[in-house]
Design an enzyme around this catalytic site. Structure first.
Site, PDB file in Angstrom:
ATOM      1  N   TYR A   1      11.159  -5.292  17.500  1.00  0.00           N
ATOM      2  CA  TYR A   1      10.337  -6.482  17.203  1.00  0.00           C
ATOM      3  C   TYR A   1      11.284  -7.558  16.668  1.00  0.00           C
ATOM      4  CZ  TYR A   1       6.540  -3.013  17.269  1.00  0.00           C
ATOM      5  OH  TYR A   1       5.659  -2.016  17.611  1.00  0.00           O
TER       6      TYR A   1
ATOM      7  N   CYS B   1       6.158  -4.054   6.422  1.00  0.00           N
ATOM      8  CA  CYS B   1       5.464  -4.959   5.496  1.00  0.00           C
ATOM      9  C   CYS B   1       4.142  -4.365   5.024  1.00  0.00           C
ATOM     10  CB  CYS B   1       5.239  -6.324   6.139  1.00  0.00           C
ATOM     11  SG  CYS B   1       4.240  -6.277   7.645  1.00  0.00           S
TER      12      CYS B   1
ATOM     13  N   CYS C   1      -6.180 -19.679  -7.231  1.00  0.00           N
ATOM     14  CA  CYS C   1      -5.430 -19.763  -5.978  1.00  0.00           C
ATOM     15  C   CYS C   1      -5.238 -18.373  -5.384  1.00  0.00           C
ATOM     16  CB  CYS C   1      -4.086 -20.436  -6.249  1.00  0.00           C
ATOM     17  SG  CYS C   1      -3.005 -20.499  -4.800  1.00  0.00           S
TER      18      CYS C   1
ATOM     19  N   CYS D   1      -0.884 -16.383  -5.472  1.00  0.00           N
ATOM     20  CA  CYS D   1      -0.278 -15.491  -6.463  1.00  0.00           C
ATOM     21  C   CYS D   1      -1.380 -14.686  -7.143  1.00  0.00           C
ATOM     22  CB  CYS D   1       0.490 -16.290  -7.520  1.00  0.00           C
ATOM     23  SG  CYS D   1       1.950 -17.124  -6.896  1.00  0.00           S
TER      24      CYS D   1
ATOM     25  N   CYS E   1       3.728 -26.059  -7.170  1.00  0.00           N
ATOM     26  CA  CYS E   1       3.610 -24.625  -6.899  1.00  0.00           C
ATOM     27  C   CYS E   1       4.821 -23.907  -7.478  1.00  0.00           C
ATOM     28  CB  CYS E   1       3.498 -24.359  -5.404  1.00  0.00           C
ATOM     29  SG  CYS E   1       3.497 -22.594  -4.972  1.00  0.00           S
TER      30      CYS E   1
ATOM     31  N   GLU F   1      10.735  -8.860  22.139  1.00  0.00           N
ATOM     32  CA  GLU F   1       9.715  -9.598  21.386  1.00  0.00           C
ATOM     33  C   GLU F   1       8.672 -10.109  22.373  1.00  0.00           C
ATOM     34  OE1 GLU F   1       7.306 -11.256  18.989  1.00  0.00           O
ATOM     35  OE2 GLU F   1       9.082 -10.385  18.047  1.00  0.00           O
TER      36      GLU F   1
ATOM     37  N   ASP G   1      10.583  -3.319  13.210  1.00  0.00           N
ATOM     38  CA  ASP G   1      10.058  -4.186  12.147  1.00  0.00           C
ATOM     39  C   ASP G   1       8.716  -4.714  12.633  1.00  0.00           C
ATOM     40  OD1 ASP G   1       9.618  -5.866  10.037  1.00  0.00           O
ATOM     41  OD2 ASP G   1      11.214  -7.282  10.511  1.00  0.00           O
TER      42      ASP G   1
ATOM     43  N   CYS H   1       1.609 -20.839 -13.558  1.00  0.00           N
ATOM     44  CA  CYS H   1       0.767 -21.836 -12.886  1.00  0.00           C
ATOM     45  C   CYS H   1      -0.640 -21.803 -13.465  1.00  0.00           C
ATOM     46  CB  CYS H   1       0.729 -21.551 -11.386  1.00  0.00           C
ATOM     47  SG  CYS H   1      -0.349 -22.658 -10.458  1.00  0.00           S
TER      48      CYS H   1
END
Length: 521
Positions: free
Chosen positions: A377, A476, A140, A143, A225, A398, A449, A134
């Site tokens: 979660y 994450c 941006c 990325c 994109c 949740e 999670d 890109c």
């Protein structure tokens, strides 16, 4: 696109080759005169990087001069994929730099122990450097690592998890339990099933639709994109023409006036169903029938709707959705499980890698059909329903009521009868259930999670008291994963397996699955 794809790691040869290592090693040796060590500013650097630099030797530092250029060898990469080098004993962070680059860097900001530089010129490019697909990748914020070969991105992410587990988690011999290499994609492009495009105007009044520049709210106008679904380009072009031709007002963050704020697009990669949702500062879209007439010409169009957000906030979505055409949702599959997805649903953005991630979680759970599982979660039930295929009973919790409604509905449309869902914060509901006893107070396997902040201490303490045989931690953020694993290992659990999954190709983010087993088992 072929340039970077040719640098993609082959299926059966996913490690960086010896010649590349040799070249980088030679670059490090040749530029060793500029390599020094330093401390860092804790408010600006991720936990793993902070710990790494703290452990370096102390040296006498010379204050760098702002706006001066220096020759810098890039030796490491930070939490967001930025390059890290050292000049005169000070750590320098350089956006768009790659490990192995020898570069001319302009110092743009100097703090007590760290500095920030701008890449001005490459003196000797890294063997890991490739041409971004890109042309807007550098500006941006989506990325941050397209200039890094994909095989090196995977190496970086695997090491990022390893370093956090070692330095924050205080784990020894962590490599022995880590699956290697990281689980990457055969084609790390056009993988996202969801895109959110901010809408604005430039200084000349022209409509701009794209993505925010890094660390700002400046919109980079984008017609295509490289990581989004290909159909997004066609949809954005249609909406852009609609706004221009019909003089639709655009939301202004400073005044709070104007109508259109964002375009949300969701695509079912298995079903090929498409949702287009305009986020608006009002309940009506003038001339909406014109937009609908154009969008429904796209194969797979299933849902066209508005999401109403009339608050002066950085939050993208409001709580109210209005269906303009078709259904209020689309459907898609992860493995054999079908999910209904609304504009507000939390649903993993990379369906190919989500399948890898959830199958790994299922493998680590090691279910025989007799186990009770608690998913702390659960969102719309994505992992819960995956696990319910092989468990005796699954309980999901949740905090978001709408997510629980969707989880229950997803359970129904899949004919799954051994899953139950409850509304509430995991750190509040689970301890209460455990104290009261009865259904759901015991679990053989627990899956967590959590969001990036990790698990609450109260929840971790309750898990220890519940004493499940296995805990499967899906993370994450490797720093909070390492913190929580350290706590659990101090209280009777042992980390047995770790898998790193590249869920967000060309960014610094990474997903991890960790299996912890009770030590007395």
């Amino acid at each position: 696109m072929s340039d970077i794809r040719n640098n993609r790691r082959p299926k059966n040869n996913r490690r960086v080759n010896g010649e590349q290592r040799k070249n980088t090693g030679e670059a490090v040796n040749n530029a060793s005169s500029v390599v020094r060590t330093s401390g860092t500013d804790e408010s600006n650097v991720g936990s793993c990087v902070k710990t790494s630099i703290r452990n370096m030797a102390n040296v006498d530092k010379v204050t760098l001069v702002k706006n001066e250029n220096y020759q810098v060898l890039i030796e490491d990469m930070g939490n967001d994929g930025e390059g890290i080098g050292h000049v005169q004993g000070m750590t320098v962070f350089v956006k768009d730099a790659v490990v192995g680059d020898l570069a001319e860097v302009k110092i743009v900001k100097v703090k007590k122990n760290i500095a920030y530089g701008r890449l001005m010129k490459l003196i000797t490019p890294s063997p890991y450097r490739v041409e971004p697909v890109c042309d807007k990748a550098k500006r941006c914020g989506g990325c941050t690592m397209q200039q890094v070969s994909y095989e090196q991105q995977l190496e970086y992410k695997w090491n990022k998890v390893k370093n956090c587990l070692q330095r924050i988690g205080k784990m020894e011999n962590v490599e022995a339990i880590m699956e290697k290499p990281a689980y990457g994609m055969d084609d790390p492009f056009h993988y996202r099933n969801k895109a959110q495009f901010p809408v604005g105007r430039d200084k000349n009044g022209n409509v701009v639709i794209g993505f925010y520049a890094g660390r700002s709210h400046d919109i980079i106008d984008t017609e295509s994109c490289a990581i989004g679904a290909p159909v997004n380009d066609q949809i954005v072009a249609i909406v852009r023409s609609f706004i221009e031709d019909n003089h639709i007002s655009i939301y202004d963050e400073e005044t709070g006036r104007g109508l259109v704020r964002h375009i949300l697009i969701r695509v079912g990669f298995t079903t090929k169903e498409i949702m287009v949702c305009l986020v608006t500062n009002g309940n009506k879209l003038p001339h909406s029938e014109i937009l609908i007439d154009e969008l429904v010409k796209i194969d797979g169009m299933t849902s066209i709707c508005l999401n109403v957000n009339m608050e002066n906030t950085n939050r993208i979505l409001g709580d109210k959705c209005i269906t303009l055409w078709g259904q209020s949702y689309i459907t898609d599959y992860i493995g054999d499980i079908k999910y209904q997805i609304s504009p507000l649903s939390f649903y993993q953005v990379n369906p190919v890698q989500t399948n890898v991630l959830y199958n790994k979680a299922l493998e680590y759970a090691d279910l025989s059909g007799d186990e009770t599982v608690r998913d702390m979660y659960c969102g719309i039930g994505t992992i819960s329903l995956f696990l319910a295929q092989k468990a005796k009973k699954v309980y999901g919790g949740e905090i978001v009521p709408q997510a629980i409604d969707e989880a229950r509905h997803n359970s129904e449309i899949n004919g799954i009868t051994n899953a139950e869902f409850f509304v509430g914060k995991a750190e509040e509901v689970v301890p209460d259930i455990y104290k009261k006893g009865g259904d759901g107070s015991h679990a053989d396997v627990v899956v967590v999670d959590p969001p990036r902040k990790g698990c609450d201490q109260v929840l971790l303490d309750t898990l220890v008291h519940m004493a499940p045989e296995r805990i499967v931690y899906v993370s994450c953020d490797p720093a909070t994963l390492a913190r929580d694993v350290k706590i659990l290992q101090e209280k009777g659990y042992e980390a047995k397996k770790v898998a790193v999954v590249d869920q967000f190709c060309h960014s610094g983010h990474v997903e991890t699955v960790c299996l912890l087993s009770r030590k007395d088992k």
